[in-house]
Each structure stands twice: as structure tokens, then as C-alpha cells.
Design an enzyme around this catalytic site. Structure first.
Site, PDB file in Angstrom:
ATOM      1  CB  SER A 128      -0.972   0.026   1.271  1.00  0.00           C
ATOM      2  OG  SER A 128      -0.135  -0.373   1.837  1.00  0.00           O
TER       3      SER A 128
ATOM      4  CG  HIS B 140      -6.028  -3.346   1.353  1.00  0.00           C
ATOM      5  ND1 HIS B 140      -4.489  -2.642   1.186  1.00  0.00           N
ATOM      6  CD2 HIS B 140      -5.827  -2.602   3.055  1.00  0.00           C
ATOM      7  CE1 HIS B 140      -3.934  -2.637   2.027  1.00  0.00           C
ATOM      8  NE2 HIS B 140      -4.389  -2.399   3.207  1.00  0.00           N
TER       9      HIS B 140
ATOM     10  CG  HIS C 248      -2.443  -6.879   5.337  1.00  0.00           C
ATOM     11  ND1 HIS C 248      -3.189  -6.350   4.519  1.00  0.00           N
ATOM     12  CD2 HIS C 248      -1.434  -7.132   5.286  1.00  0.00           C
ATOM     13  CE1 HIS C 248      -2.699  -5.534   3.893  1.00  0.00           C
ATOM     14  NE2 HIS C 248      -1.526  -5.762   3.819  1.00  0.00           N
TER      15      HIS C 248
ATOM     16  CE1 TYR D  77      -5.301  -5.441   8.077  1.00  0.00           C
ATOM     17  CE2 TYR D  77      -2.749  -5.526   8.322  1.00  0.00           C
ATOM     18  CZ  TYR D  77      -3.800  -4.896   7.729  1.00  0.00           C
ATOM     19  OH  TYR D  77      -3.962  -3.828   6.303  1.00  0.00           O
ATOM     20  CD  GLU D  78      -7.204  -8.266   5.224  1.00  0.00           C
ATOM     21  OE1 GLU D  78      -8.027  -8.551   4.719  1.00  0.00           O
ATOM     22  OE2 GLU D  78      -6.030  -8.404   4.571  1.00  0.00           O
TER      23      GLU D  78
ATOM     24  CB  ALA E  85       3.963   0.393   3.589  1.00  0.00           C
TER      25      ALA E  85
ATOM     26  CG  MET F 177       1.392  -4.757  10.544  1.00  0.00           C
ATOM     27  SD  MET F 177      -0.687  -3.930  10.997  1.00  0.00           S
ATOM     28  CE  MET F 177       0.573  -2.363  12.048  1.00  0.00           C
ATOM     29  CB  SER F 178       2.804  -7.491   4.876  1.00  0.00           C
ATOM     30  OG  SER F 178       3.526  -6.634   4.167  1.00  0.00           O
TER      31      SER F 178
ATOM     32  CG  ASN G 255       4.953   5.256   9.722  1.00  0.00           C
ATOM     33  OD1 ASN G 255       4.855   4.073   9.182  1.00  0.00           O
ATOM     34  ND2 ASN G 255       5.521   4.565  11.269  1.00  0.00           N
TER      35      ASN G 255
ATOM     36  CG  HIS H 280      -2.964   9.728   6.808  1.00  0.00           C
ATOM     37  ND1 HIS H 280      -2.746   8.693   6.937  1.00  0.00           N
ATOM     38  CD2 HIS H 280      -4.090   9.976   6.487  1.00  0.00           C
ATOM     39  CE1 HIS H 280      -2.835   7.905   6.014  1.00  0.00           C
ATOM     40  NE2 HIS H 280      -3.395   8.579   5.065  1.00  0.00           N
TER      41      HIS H 280
HETATM   42  N1  HPA Z   1       4.410  -0.338  11.793  1.00  0.00           N
HETATM   43  C1  HPA Z   1       3.725  -1.867  11.236  1.00  0.00           C
HETATM   44  N2  HPA Z   1       3.269  -1.806  10.369  1.00  0.00           N
HETATM   45  C2  HPA Z   1       3.485  -0.340   9.631  1.00  0.00           C
HETATM   46  C3  HPA Z   1       3.750   0.789   9.559  1.00  0.00           C
HETATM   47  C4  HPA Z   1       3.838   0.745  10.501  1.00  0.00           C
HETATM   48  O1  HPA Z   1       4.525   1.818  11.810  1.00  0.00           O
HETATM   49  N3  HPA Z   1       3.624   1.560   8.287  1.00  0.00           N
HETATM   50  C5  HPA Z   1       3.749   1.021   7.699  1.00  0.00           C
HETATM   51  N4  HPA Z   1       3.165  -0.078   7.829  1.00  0.00           N
END
Ligand code: HPA
Length: 278
Positions: A31, A62, A84, A86-87, A114, A212-213, A236, A248
């Protein structure tokens, strides 16, 4: 035949009824990484909804599709949108698309995501070449009866990210004057972002970026013998790494600004990696 394998075969046959396209390289678009699909000379598009048994993402934005086509002369399949953990899907569903792309012909897997930067000095918009990973915080996609058709029971994980591809990535980045960081990616389950204490733990464990992937996908791909390359776009600094609160808007601006560079890097790498496989 086990349930997981049966479902995979069902998806494979469903795709094959829709296209005979045989990709050499599979690409997973994370993403916020720009519309790379726009760079592909498209031959076929298959919406995930149109594949019998395919896990379809529940997160808005998504929604996904497979794009089959060419980057320069290289036949690719590109996943626009991934599933993902987490879904709520079982891990076998999360990695099903990866296994499917291998069955369709892809020998090389290009993973992007990301991620939050953990390495000191990382800022929004940076790129990190994934040279290693920690997948221990999510269940293994290989748990359960081994599918001998796909790979061995106890696959070696000493070189998940291909060393030759890593060398090629560095060369491409240098030629494009892109500052490519490198490091270890750690996957948490999410969906909550990490606490500062969890980020501190990740750092202590040797992580340079968290997300998370990706790591689970890489394990499934390695099981099947795919050769891999991975790049994180740092959206970030991870929680607690920077004193500034996350905005954001700023994160989005940084990702948008990074998109053209990212696209150029991905194209150069797909070409060079393909040339190296000849
Ligand atoms: N943590 C986990 N997943 C992410 C982050 C983060 O800070 N930024 C983008 N995906």
C-alpha cells in the site's frame, strides 16, 4: 489431497480458465507505493473476486486484482492488493496468492511493502532493501501437513532474500542515484501499530523496519524454491523512534513523493534480474 492444496488447485484452475499467460516474475505491490500497475503493458486482469476460492481482502482500499503483462520485455504477474493476517484469514489463505503465482510460472518474487522505520535516522520516503527477516511473531504458513508437491517439510531459510538480487538492487539504485538503505524486516500481526516498547524490542532483536506483511509470504515462497527480492518503503519512523507525532498527511506526502523513484527502481531491477537469469 489436503484442504489447503485442494483450494490452491481450485484457484489455479480458475485462473487458467481465464488466461494462459505465463509470468516469469511475480510482483506484490504494498500500500502507498504508487500506481506501479500503470507501468505494465497489460495482457490480462483478473479480479480476486473472479477466482473460485480466492481469499478476498476486507480492508477498503485493499481490494485486489492480478495484473498480467510485461515490464519492458519481462512477463510479470502483479498483485495489486494483498491479504493480511490481521484481517482474520488463516495463514494458508494469506500465502495462497504467492503459491498460486509460482504455480502459474513465476520463479522470481519481488515483494514490496510500506513499513515503519526502526533503524536510527530512517525517515518517511526512504527505501530499505530487505536483506533478512524475522517471522517469529506470526504463525508459520508451513504449519500443518506438508504439501510435498510444493516443497520439503523442513526448508532451509539461510538465504531467503537472494544474494545476487541484492547485489543487482544496489547497482540499480546507485545508477538511479537512489539512496537505498538495507536491513532486517520484522513482521508483527497488527492491526494495531506497535507501542514504543514493542518497537524498542524489535530494535533490540535486530530489526530495521517493522510491518504487517511480507515475512510470511517470503517463507511460503522460499518453501517452493522461489528466488526473492524485497523492498520496504518507509512510510514513517516507527512509534517512539521519532519524537514527532505521526501525521498521516506528511506520511502520505512522503510516499507520493517517493513513488516515481520507486517505480524507476522496480523497473530497473525487474529488467536486470531477468537478464541475470538468462
Ligand atoms: N508499523 C507497522 N506497520 C506499518 C508501519 C508501522 O509503523 N508503517 C507502515 N506499516
Amino acid at each position: 489431497m489436503g484442504e489447503v492444496y485442494q483450494k490452491l488447485m481450485q484457484c489455479f484452475e480458475s485462473v487458467r480458465r481465464q488466461t494462459a499467460f505465463k509470468p516469469k516474475t511475480a510482483l506484490v505491490l504494498g500500500s502507498g507505493l504508487g500506481d506501479y500497475a500503470g507501468k505494465i503493458r497489460v495482457e490480462a486482469v483478473i479480479d480476486y473476486h473472479d477466482i473460485d476460492g480466492f481469499p478476498v481482502s476486507t480492508v477498503s482500499g485493499h481490494a485486489g486484482k492480478f495484473i498480467f503483462g510485461y515490464v519492458e520485455h519481462v512477463p510479470v504477474v502483479c498483485m495489486q492488493g494483498r491479504v493480511h493476517y490481521y484481517e482474520g484469514y488463516p495463514m494458508s489463505d494469506v500465502v495462497l496468492p504467492i503459491r498460486l503465482m509460482k504455480l502459474l510460472g513465476a520463479e522470481t518474487l519481488f515483494l514490496t511493502n510500506a513499513a515503519g522505520g526502526v533503524q536510527q535516522g530512517m525517515k518517511a520516503g526512504d527505501f530499505m532493501l530487505i536483506t533478512g527477516q524475522i517471522a517469529s511473531f506470526v504463525p508459520s504458513p508451513l504449519r500443518g501437513e506438508n504439501m510435498e508437491e510444493l516443497g520439503v517439510r523442513f526448508p532451509d531459510m539461510s538465504e531467503i532474500y537472494n544474494r545476487d538480487y541484492i547485489r543487482i538492487a544496489k547497482k540499480c539504485a546507485a545508477e538511479l542515484d537512489i539512496d537505498l538503505k538495507q536491513g532486517t524486516y520484522l513482521q508483527f500481526t497488527g492491526p494495531a501499530y506497535e507501542s514504543p516498547q514493542e518497537v524498542a524490542m524489535a530494535r533490540l532483536l535486530g530489526a530495521d523496519a517493522v510491518g504487517m506483511s511480507t515475512a510470511c509470504e517470503a517463507v511460503a515462497a522460499k518453501h517452493m524454491g522461489m528466488k526473492m527480492i524485497g523492498i520496504s518503503c518507509i512510510s514513517n519512523p516507527a512509534c517512539g523512534i521519532s519524537a514527532d507525532p505521526l501525521s498521516h498527511e506528511e506520511v502520505k506526502k512522503a510516499a507520493d513523493a517517493a513513488a516515481p523513484k520507486f517505480q524507476a527502481l522496480v523497473t530497473a531491477m525487474i529488467k536486470e534480474i531477468d537478464a541475470s537469469c538468462r
